[in-house]
Design a protein around this motif. Structure first.
Motif, PDB file in Angstrom:
ATOM      1  N   ILE A 186       0.925  -1.407   0.154  1.00  0.00           N
ATOM      2  CA  ILE A 186      -0.004   0.062  -0.051  1.00  0.00           C
ATOM      3  C   ILE A 186       0.925   1.067  -0.057  1.00  0.00           C
ATOM      4  CG2 ILE A 186      -1.689   1.239   1.054  1.00  0.00           C
ATOM      5  CD1 ILE A 186      -2.501  -1.357   2.490  1.00  0.00           C
ATOM      6  N   ASP A 187       0.656   2.168  -0.884  1.00  0.00           N
ATOM      7  CA  ASP A 187       1.355   3.456  -0.843  1.00  0.00           C
ATOM      8  C   ASP A 187       0.614   4.558  -0.477  1.00  0.00           C
ATOM      9  OD1 ASP A 187       4.036   2.614  -2.143  1.00  0.00           O
ATOM     10  OD2 ASP A 187       2.775   2.347  -4.061  1.00  0.00           O
ATOM     11  N   ILE A 188      -0.720   4.707  -0.599  1.00  0.00           N
ATOM     12  CA  ILE A 188      -1.606   5.532  -0.046  1.00  0.00           C
ATOM     13  C   ILE A 188      -2.845   5.041   0.565  1.00  0.00           C
ATOM     14  CG2 ILE A 188      -3.091   7.638  -0.856  1.00  0.00           C
ATOM     15  CD1 ILE A 188      -1.242   7.664  -3.401  1.00  0.00           C
ATOM     16  N   VAL A 189      -3.331   5.727   1.793  1.00  0.00           N
ATOM     17  CA  VAL A 189      -4.556   5.210   2.590  1.00  0.00           C
ATOM     18  C   VAL A 189      -5.308   6.469   2.387  1.00  0.00           C
ATOM     19  CG1 VAL A 189      -5.828   4.676   4.367  1.00  0.00           C
ATOM     20  CG2 VAL A 189      -3.567   3.648   3.954  1.00  0.00           C
ATOM     21  N   ALA A 190      -6.414   6.662   1.606  1.00  0.00           N
ATOM     22  CA  ALA A 190      -7.360   7.684   1.340  1.00  0.00           C
ATOM     23  C   ALA A 190      -8.787   7.443   2.099  1.00  0.00           C
ATOM     24  CB  ALA A 190      -7.374   8.150   0.028  1.00  0.00           C
ATOM     25  N   LYS A 191      -9.297   8.715   2.553  1.00  0.00           N
ATOM     26  CA  LYS A 191     -10.657   8.631   3.133  1.00  0.00           C
ATOM     27  C   LYS A 191     -11.483   9.850   2.882  1.00  0.00           C
ATOM     28  CE  LYS A 191     -12.963   7.420   7.437  1.00  0.00           C
ATOM     29  NZ  LYS A 191     -12.821   7.160   8.958  1.00  0.00           N
ATOM     30  N   LYS A 192     -12.692   9.535   2.489  1.00  0.00           N
ATOM     31  CA  LYS A 192     -13.709  10.346   2.111  1.00  0.00           C
ATOM     32  C   LYS A 192     -15.003   9.992   2.946  1.00  0.00           C
ATOM     33  CE  LYS A 192     -15.717  13.324  -1.247  1.00  0.00           C
ATOM     34  NZ  LYS A 192     -15.750  13.619  -2.823  1.00  0.00           N
ATOM     35  N   GLU A 193     -15.312  10.728   4.014  1.00  0.00           N
ATOM     36  CA  GLU A 193     -16.477  10.450   4.577  1.00  0.00           C
ATOM     37  C   GLU A 193     -16.110   8.982   5.266  1.00  0.00           C
ATOM     38  OE1 GLU A 193     -19.844  10.993   1.976  1.00  0.00           O
ATOM     39  OE2 GLU A 193     -19.699  13.122   2.053  1.00  0.00           O
ATOM     40  N   LYS A 194     -17.151   8.031   5.144  1.00  0.00           N
ATOM     41  CA  LYS A 194     -16.714   6.894   5.729  1.00  0.00           C
ATOM     42  C   LYS A 194     -16.196   5.673   4.513  1.00  0.00           C
ATOM     43  CE  LYS A 194     -18.854   6.970   9.499  1.00  0.00           C
ATOM     44  NZ  LYS A 194     -18.157   6.847  10.846  1.00  0.00           N
ATOM     45  N   ASP A 195     -15.761   6.289   3.417  1.00  0.00           N
ATOM     46  CA  ASP A 195     -15.334   5.326   2.365  1.00  0.00           C
ATOM     47  C   ASP A 195     -13.769   5.328   2.553  1.00  0.00           C
ATOM     48  OD1 ASP A 195     -17.757   4.703   1.129  1.00  0.00           O
ATOM     49  OD2 ASP A 195     -18.032   6.403  -0.195  1.00  0.00           O
ATOM     50  N   VAL A 196     -13.265   4.205   2.485  1.00  0.00           N
ATOM     51  CA  VAL A 196     -11.624   4.187   2.547  1.00  0.00           C
ATOM     52  C   VAL A 196     -11.232   3.528   1.383  1.00  0.00           C
ATOM     53  CG1 VAL A 196      -9.500   3.206   3.787  1.00  0.00           C
ATOM     54  CG2 VAL A 196     -11.805   3.935   5.093  1.00  0.00           C
ATOM     55  N   VAL A 197      -9.891   4.115   0.666  1.00  0.00           N
ATOM     56  CA  VAL A 197      -9.621   3.655  -0.433  1.00  0.00           C
ATOM     57  C   VAL A 197      -7.916   3.131  -0.126  1.00  0.00           C
ATOM     58  CG1 VAL A 197      -9.150   4.014  -2.905  1.00  0.00           C
ATOM     59  CG2 VAL A 197     -10.886   4.968  -1.740  1.00  0.00           C
ATOM     60  N   LEU A 198      -7.625   2.120  -0.505  1.00  0.00           N
ATOM     61  CA  LEU A 198      -6.193   1.713  -0.256  1.00  0.00           C
ATOM     62  C   LEU A 198      -5.442   1.517  -1.814  1.00  0.00           C
ATOM     63  CD1 LEU A 198      -6.724  -1.244   2.181  1.00  0.00           C
ATOM     64  CD2 LEU A 198      -6.225   0.857   2.535  1.00  0.00           C
ATOM     65  N   ILE A 199      -4.483   2.333  -2.068  1.00  0.00           N
ATOM     66  CA  ILE A 199      -4.067   2.560  -3.437  1.00  0.00           C
ATOM     67  C   ILE A 199      -2.383   1.816  -3.615  1.00  0.00           C
ATOM     68  CG2 ILE A 199      -3.443   3.951  -5.141  1.00  0.00           C
ATOM     69  CD1 ILE A 199      -5.807   5.756  -4.097  1.00  0.00           C
ATOM     70  N   LYS A 200      -1.935   1.462  -4.275  1.00  0.00           N
ATOM     71  CA  LYS A 200      -0.886   0.894  -4.724  1.00  0.00           C
ATOM     72  C   LYS A 200      -0.587   1.713  -6.116  1.00  0.00           C
ATOM     73  CE  LYS A 200       3.139  -0.880  -4.908  1.00  0.00           C
ATOM     74  NZ  LYS A 200       4.348  -0.544  -4.053  1.00  0.00           N
ATOM     75  N   VAL A 201       0.701   2.402  -6.065  1.00  0.00           N
ATOM     76  CA  VAL A 201       1.158   3.216  -7.213  1.00  0.00           C
ATOM     77  C   VAL A 201       2.303   2.583  -7.868  1.00  0.00           C
ATOM     78  CG1 VAL A 201       1.943   5.463  -8.213  1.00  0.00           C
ATOM     79  CG2 VAL A 201       0.091   5.287  -6.521  1.00  0.00           C
ATOM     80  N   ALA A 202       2.202   2.187  -9.247  1.00  0.00           N
ATOM     81  CA  ALA A 202       3.424   1.702  -9.824  1.00  0.00           C
ATOM     82  C   ALA A 202       3.492   2.231 -11.269  1.00  0.00           C
ATOM     83  CB  ALA A 202       3.221   0.151 -10.018  1.00  0.00           C
ATOM     84  N   LEU A 203       4.764   2.403 -11.958  1.00  0.00           N
ATOM     85  CA  LEU A 203       4.894   2.840 -13.495  1.00  0.00           C
ATOM     86  C   LEU A 203       4.316   1.853 -14.120  1.00  0.00           C
ATOM     87  CD1 LEU A 203       8.635   4.141 -13.365  1.00  0.00           C
ATOM     88  CD2 LEU A 203       6.487   5.562 -13.328  1.00  0.00           C
ATOM     89  N   ASP A 204       4.406   0.081 -13.936  1.00  0.00           N
ATOM     90  CA  ASP A 204       3.910  -0.900 -14.641  1.00  0.00           C
ATOM     91  C   ASP A 204       3.336  -1.916 -13.499  1.00  0.00           C
ATOM     92  OD1 ASP A 204       3.767  -3.182 -15.964  1.00  0.00           O
ATOM     93  OD2 ASP A 204       4.757  -2.508 -17.425  1.00  0.00           O
ATOM     94  N   ALA A 205       2.088  -1.926 -13.674  1.00  0.00           N
ATOM     95  CA  ALA A 205       1.307  -2.799 -12.776  1.00  0.00           C
ATOM     96  C   ALA A 205       1.834  -3.930 -12.502  1.00  0.00           C
ATOM     97  CB  ALA A 205       0.020  -2.794 -13.235  1.00  0.00           C
ATOM     98  N   GLU A 206       2.372  -4.545 -13.960  1.00  0.00           N
ATOM     99  CA  GLU A 206       2.891  -6.040 -13.817  1.00  0.00           C
ATOM    100  C   GLU A 206       4.081  -6.128 -13.082  1.00  0.00           C
ATOM    101  OE1 GLU A 206       4.270  -9.420 -17.008  1.00  0.00           O
ATOM    102  OE2 GLU A 206       4.897  -7.371 -17.408  1.00  0.00           O
ATOM    103  N   LYS A 207       5.001  -5.131 -12.654  1.00  0.00           N
ATOM    104  CA  LYS A 207       6.134  -5.155 -11.713  1.00  0.00           C
ATOM    105  C   LYS A 207       5.790  -5.118 -10.257  1.00  0.00           C
ATOM    106  CE  LYS A 207       8.609  -4.694 -15.536  1.00  0.00           C
ATOM    107  NZ  LYS A 207       9.450  -5.737 -16.036  1.00  0.00           N
TER     108      LYS A 207
END
Length: 297
Positions: A37-58
């Motif tokens: 996980i690179d980013i944890v984001a929250k808006k109201e009750k919604d939580v989003v866990l995000i992985k950031v990559a130049l190439d998703a296969e990597k």
């Protein structure tokens, strides 16, 4: 531009998009290499866990698995944001799929988060597919005053295929979708909400370990109180316990678990997911954990 600076630029782009969308964000820094996980984001009750990559296969399989399990444990959405997948640039109107996780381009993320635009097309294992809206599909057939058999014949489909379309139990290829759209209109397709990725709870990984007594005792607590335990390998939180009312984020002290960076990230994850952070230092910590579970039951 070198790889590091390119990644940092992309990461800042994603963070800015989330800020514009009104999200509270935390940038995860632990572990330094190959985290899930690179980013944890929250808006109201919604939580989003995000992985950031130049190439998703990597992204390694362990990281993808941790991201998926984290999404389940915290009742959160999960997403990978990347520029390319398998060396090919991501199309900004297509949602790709890897390991049951949606993969989108920074451009698509910006369209969705800021401009509230939703895509229609998935790319699954290299195949472009769309999902039909069963209600609109049936309404359009009724408007045309056609039976299933008549519509199937007009579209060059079998009755079984048409039945599955009307039940929403199958997706259609891009070529078939273009043919259907010509006959029934483009609004028969469902828009994709990239953050509403559904993962079956069958995918939970229960905690089982014959190596450490601590794990055996923890597994016993899980069984007694009907909790689900999920172990992570590339996440600041080591274990998540998900109950009917409460979720615990557990960090185990020892090795590099005492790293202030790891504890800080785990604390932020616990805060944003509204779970309770527990730092287990020794077996006595399990007794305190069980007391807390009893109190909350």
């Amino acid at each position: 531009m070198n790889t590091i600076s390119e990644f940092e630029l992309m990461l800042e782009n994603v963070l800015n998009t989330l800020r514009k969308g009104g999200y509270t964000i935390h940038l995860v820094s632990y572990p330094e290499d190959r985290r899930s996980i690179d980013i944890v984001a929250k808006k109201e009750k919604d939580v989003v866990l995000i992985k950031v990559a130049l190439d998703a296969e990597k992204i390694g399989n362990l990281e993808v698995e941790d991201l998926r399990k984290s999404s389940i444990a915290y009742s959160a959405s999960s997403m990978i944001v990347a520029k390319t997948y398998k060396g090919r640039e991501l199309e900004e109107d297509v949602v790709y799929v890897r390991g049951n996780i949606n993969v989108v381009s920074p451009e698509l993320l910006e369209k969705y988060i800021v401009r509230k635009e939703k895509p229609l097309i998935y790319n699954v294992k290299g195949i472009y597919v769309l999902k039909l809206d069963p209600q609109k599909f049936c309404e359009r057939r009724t408007e045309l005053n056609l039976s299933r058999g008549e519509l199937a014949e007009a579209l060059g489909l079998t009755r079984k295929a048409l039945y599955l379309y009307e039940k929403g139990e199958t997706m259609v290829s891009l070529n078939t979708a273009l043919h259907l759209a010509e006959f029934l209109g483009e609004d028969i397709f469902k828009e994709i909400d990239p953050l509403k990725d559904k993962i079956n709870e069958e995918d939970f990984s229960m905690i089982h370990s014959e190596r450490e007594c601590l794990d055996k005792e923890l597994s016993s607590i899980i069984s007694r109180y009907n909790y689900i335990g999920v172990r992570f390998k590339r996440t600041p939180v080591d274990i998540a316990l998900k109950g009917e009312k409460t979720t615990f984020s557990i960090v185990r002290q020892g090795d590099d678990s005492s790293s202030p960076r790891k504890i800080d990230d785990a604390e932020e994850i616990a805060n944003l997911t509204e779970s309770l952070l527990i730092v287990l230092k020794e077996k006595t910590g399990l007794k305190e954990l069980e007391k807390l579970i009893k109190k909350l039951e």
